[in-house]
Design an enzyme around this catalytic site. Structure first.
Site, PDB file in Angstrom:
ATOM      1  N   PHE A   1      -1.493 -13.538 -36.858  1.00 32.94           N
ATOM      2  CA  PHE A   1      -0.313 -14.465 -36.404  1.00 32.94           C
ATOM      3  C   PHE A   1       0.771 -13.706 -35.814  1.00 32.94           C
ATOM      4  CE2 PHE A   1       2.838 -17.358 -38.513  1.00 32.94           C
ATOM      5  CZ  PHE A   1       3.270 -17.950 -37.258  1.00 32.94           C
TER       6      PHE A   1
ATOM      7  N   GLY B   1      -7.483 -12.017 -38.532  1.00 37.54           N
ATOM      8  CA  GLY B   1      -7.078 -11.719 -37.286  1.00 37.54           C
ATOM      9  C   GLY B   1      -8.237 -11.936 -36.249  1.00 37.54           C
TER      10      GLY B   1
ATOM     11  N   TYR C   1       1.210 -10.249 -55.109  1.00 40.39           N
ATOM     12  CA  TYR C   1       1.694 -10.130 -53.709  1.00 40.39           C
ATOM     13  C   TYR C   1       3.277  -9.770 -53.866  1.00 40.39           C
ATOM     14  CZ  TYR C   1       3.021 -11.918 -49.110  1.00 40.39           C
ATOM     15  OH  TYR C   1       3.509 -11.968 -47.936  1.00 40.39           O
TER      16      TYR C   1
HETATM   17  P1  NAD Z   1      -2.224 -12.798 -40.588  1.00 43.16           P
HETATM   18  O1  NAD Z   1      -3.250 -13.187 -41.931  1.00 43.16           O
HETATM   19  O2  NAD Z   1      -2.313 -13.834 -39.564  1.00 43.16           O
HETATM   20  O3  NAD Z   1      -1.980 -11.607 -40.336  1.00 43.16           O
HETATM   21  C1  NAD Z   1      -2.464 -10.326 -40.979  1.00 43.16           C
HETATM   22  C2  NAD Z   1      -3.481  -9.379 -40.057  1.00 43.16           C
HETATM   23  O4  NAD Z   1      -3.710  -8.181 -40.877  1.00 43.16           O
HETATM   24  C3  NAD Z   1      -4.448 -10.026 -39.756  1.00 43.16           C
HETATM   25  O5  NAD Z   1      -4.719  -9.801 -38.420  1.00 43.16           O
HETATM   26  C4  NAD Z   1      -5.735  -9.483 -40.469  1.00 43.16           C
HETATM   27  O6  NAD Z   1      -6.911  -9.130 -39.889  1.00 43.16           O
HETATM   28  C5  NAD Z   1      -4.967  -7.856 -40.676  1.00 43.16           C
HETATM   29  N1  NAD Z   1      -5.490  -7.084 -41.976  1.00 43.16           N
HETATM   30  C6  NAD Z   1      -5.425  -7.713 -43.186  1.00 43.16           C
HETATM   31  N2  NAD Z   1      -6.079  -6.480 -43.987  1.00 43.16           N
HETATM   32  C7  NAD Z   1      -6.280  -5.701 -43.271  1.00 43.16           C
HETATM   33  C8  NAD Z   1      -6.702  -4.347 -43.460  1.00 43.16           C
HETATM   34  N3  NAD Z   1      -7.065  -4.053 -44.812  1.00 43.16           N
HETATM   35  N4  NAD Z   1      -6.654  -3.399 -42.548  1.00 43.16           N
HETATM   36  C9  NAD Z   1      -6.191  -3.572 -41.154  1.00 43.16           C
HETATM   37  N5  NAD Z   1      -6.027  -4.929 -40.876  1.00 43.16           N
HETATM   38  C10 NAD Z   1      -5.868  -6.016 -41.897  1.00 43.16           C
HETATM   39  O7  NAD Z   1      -0.728 -13.111 -41.550  1.00 43.16           O
HETATM   40  P2  NAD Z   1       0.614 -13.423 -40.940  1.00 43.16           P
HETATM   41  O8  NAD Z   1       1.031 -14.559 -41.243  1.00 43.16           O
HETATM   42  O9  NAD Z   1       0.663 -13.073 -39.571  1.00 43.16           O
HETATM   43  O10 NAD Z   1       1.243 -11.943 -41.897  1.00 43.16           O
HETATM   44  C11 NAD Z   1       1.443 -10.679 -41.146  1.00 43.16           C
HETATM   45  C12 NAD Z   1       2.732 -10.132 -42.018  1.00 43.16           C
HETATM   46  O11 NAD Z   1       3.898 -10.964 -42.505  1.00 43.16           O
HETATM   47  C13 NAD Z   1       1.933  -9.772 -43.517  1.00 43.16           C
HETATM   48  O12 NAD Z   1       2.187  -8.613 -44.063  1.00 43.16           O
HETATM   49  C14 NAD Z   1       2.329 -11.112 -44.450  1.00 43.16           C
HETATM   50  O13 NAD Z   1       2.576 -10.652 -45.891  1.00 43.16           O
HETATM   51  C15 NAD Z   1       3.842 -11.025 -43.900  1.00 43.16           C
HETATM   52  N6  NAD Z   1       4.418 -12.253 -44.231  1.00 43.16           N
HETATM   53  C16 NAD Z   1       4.178 -13.334 -43.660  1.00 43.16           C
HETATM   54  C17 NAD Z   1       4.917 -14.704 -43.859  1.00 43.16           C
HETATM   55  C18 NAD Z   1       4.351 -15.828 -43.221  1.00 43.16           C
HETATM   56  O14 NAD Z   1       5.021 -16.938 -43.359  1.00 43.16           O
HETATM   57  N7  NAD Z   1       3.268 -16.042 -42.357  1.00 43.16           N
HETATM   58  C19 NAD Z   1       5.929 -14.524 -44.595  1.00 43.16           C
HETATM   59  C20 NAD Z   1       6.375 -13.561 -45.204  1.00 43.16           C
HETATM   60  C21 NAD Z   1       5.682 -12.234 -45.175  1.00 43.16           C
END
Ligand code: NAD
Length: 321
Positions: free
Chosen positions: A11, A36, A141
């Site tokens: 995302f 993803g 987390y």
């Molecule tokens: P998301 O799940 O859409 O994106 C995470 C991506 O990382 C995915 O494409 C997934 O396939 C990939 N991924 C997961 N594990 C992996 C691995 N072991 N090796 C390679 N790729 C891997 O989630 P997001 O909301 O886009 O989150 C992105 C980042 O932002 C994360 O680090 C999350 O902790 C952080 N975050 C998100 C939010 C929120 O509100 N969405 C808030 C605070 C922090």
């Protein structure tokens, strides 16, 4: 610049890719596609389907790409899974991060930006928390995000790898997974557009700081490109404004109604149903992003009404084909 975006098929990462391309940079994506999707990316962007726990695989990607900047978004990002499987959470969010940091140092990356979390670090806060607010993570987390920042600081100080941690508030927008646990905007948009009522936990008076994903992508670009005199810095990325779940549902229902009526719907979207409280949910989480405004020249540009309008329109395009 050549930029490696880990988690770039997810995302937030896919919007970082868009922002980098719009600014004339060359993004490459490393993503194991666990949550993803290739569909989130333009066809021209190279995707390496590698798990960040696979040190050899990651090394090959760094050798091939030779990035100048890294935006590290890949993570195990389910709080409940981190509680059930803290070891798995640490393998991805600590050991995987260490692999990315070590490889970045090895190939001479100029700066790395890291997706951290304001909500998971600060806990319950009723007025916007600055970066100096005590970190009190309670979930595995949150603990691994906090530890991750400490490793960034170490690599910045002792390993010649300048790093920036971005402590996101609650991010929402197009491409968010409606099946995950975090994306309330995605979940409500999907349900309401399908004519189903939203399900609200408890009394719905849970206040969050919702920040639009395009603004978060812009923060990543600023964190990589703005000249900084510190080798490590952490910035809150949010709006400082609170919206509770009841208000959020009402705004999303309004946007969905406009779209459904425009397509000829005659019946109103049902009112929300209230279920039990969810154990451990914070009552209030707000962050103060004035440091990012001063040092990165970043502030949120998209007000929540506009962000919700764009988001609901995107989900409508996916669901009501
Ligand atoms: P998301 O799940 O859409 O994106 C995470 C991506 O990382 C995915 O494409 C997934 O396939 C990939 N991924 C997961 N594990 C992996 C691995 N072991 N090796 C390679 N790729 C891997 O989630 P997001 O909301 O886009 O989150 C992105 C980042 O932002 C994360 O680090 C999350 O902790 C952080 N975050 C998100 C939010 C929120 O509100 N969405 C808030 C605070 C922090």
């Amino acid at each position: 610049m050549r930029v490696l975006v880990t988690g770039g098929a997810g995302f937030i990462g896919s919007h970082v890719v868009d922002a980098l391309r719009d600014a004339g940079h060359e993004p490459f994506v490393l993503d194991d596609l666990s949550t993803g999707s290739r569909d989130n990316l333009p066809a021209e962007v190279p995707l390496f389907p590698v798990d960040i726990r696979d040190a050899e695989g990651v090394r090959r990607v760094f050798d091939e790409v030779r990035p100048e900047w890294v935006s590290h978004q890949a993570a195990q990002m389910s709080v409940s899974r981190s509680v059930r499987e803290p070891r798995f959470d640490a393998e991805v969010n600590v050991l995987g991060l260490l692999t990315i940091l070590s490889e970045s140092e090895r190939v001479g990356v100029r700066r790395l930006a890291f997706a951290s979390s304001g909500g998971a670090l600060y806990g319950d806060v009723y007025s916007p928390a600055p970066e100096t607010h005590a970190a009190a993570p309670i979930s595995p987390y949150g603990i691994t995000k906090w530890v991750g920042e400490r490793y960034l600081e170490f690599f910045a100080r002792y390993r010649n790898l300048p790093c920036v941690a971005l402590r996101y508030a609650n991010v929402y927008g197009p491409r968010q997974n409606p099946h995950g646990e975090a994306g309330v905007v995605a979940v409500f948009s999907t349900r309401l557009l399908s004519g189903q009522p939203a399900r609200i936990n408890g009394d719905g008076r849970y206040v969050r700081d919702y920040v639009y994903v395009g603004d978060v992508a812009a923060a990543n670009l600023a964190a990589l490109s703005v000249e900084l005199d510190r080798r490590f810095a952490a910035y809150n990325i949010g709006t400082g404004r609170g919206t509770d779940v009841n208000e959020l549902e009402a705004m999303i229902r309004q946007e969905c109604s406009v779209i459904l009526q425009g397509r000829g719907a005659t019946s109103a979207i049902p009112l929300p149903e209230h279920g039990p409280e969810r154990a451990g949910d914070l009552r209030s989480s707000l962050i103060d992003a004035s440091l990012a405004a001063r040092e990165l020249g970043w502030s949120a540009q998209v007000a929540i009404q506009e962000g919700l309008r764009r988001t609901v329109a995107w989900f409508a395009g996916q669901i009501l084909r």
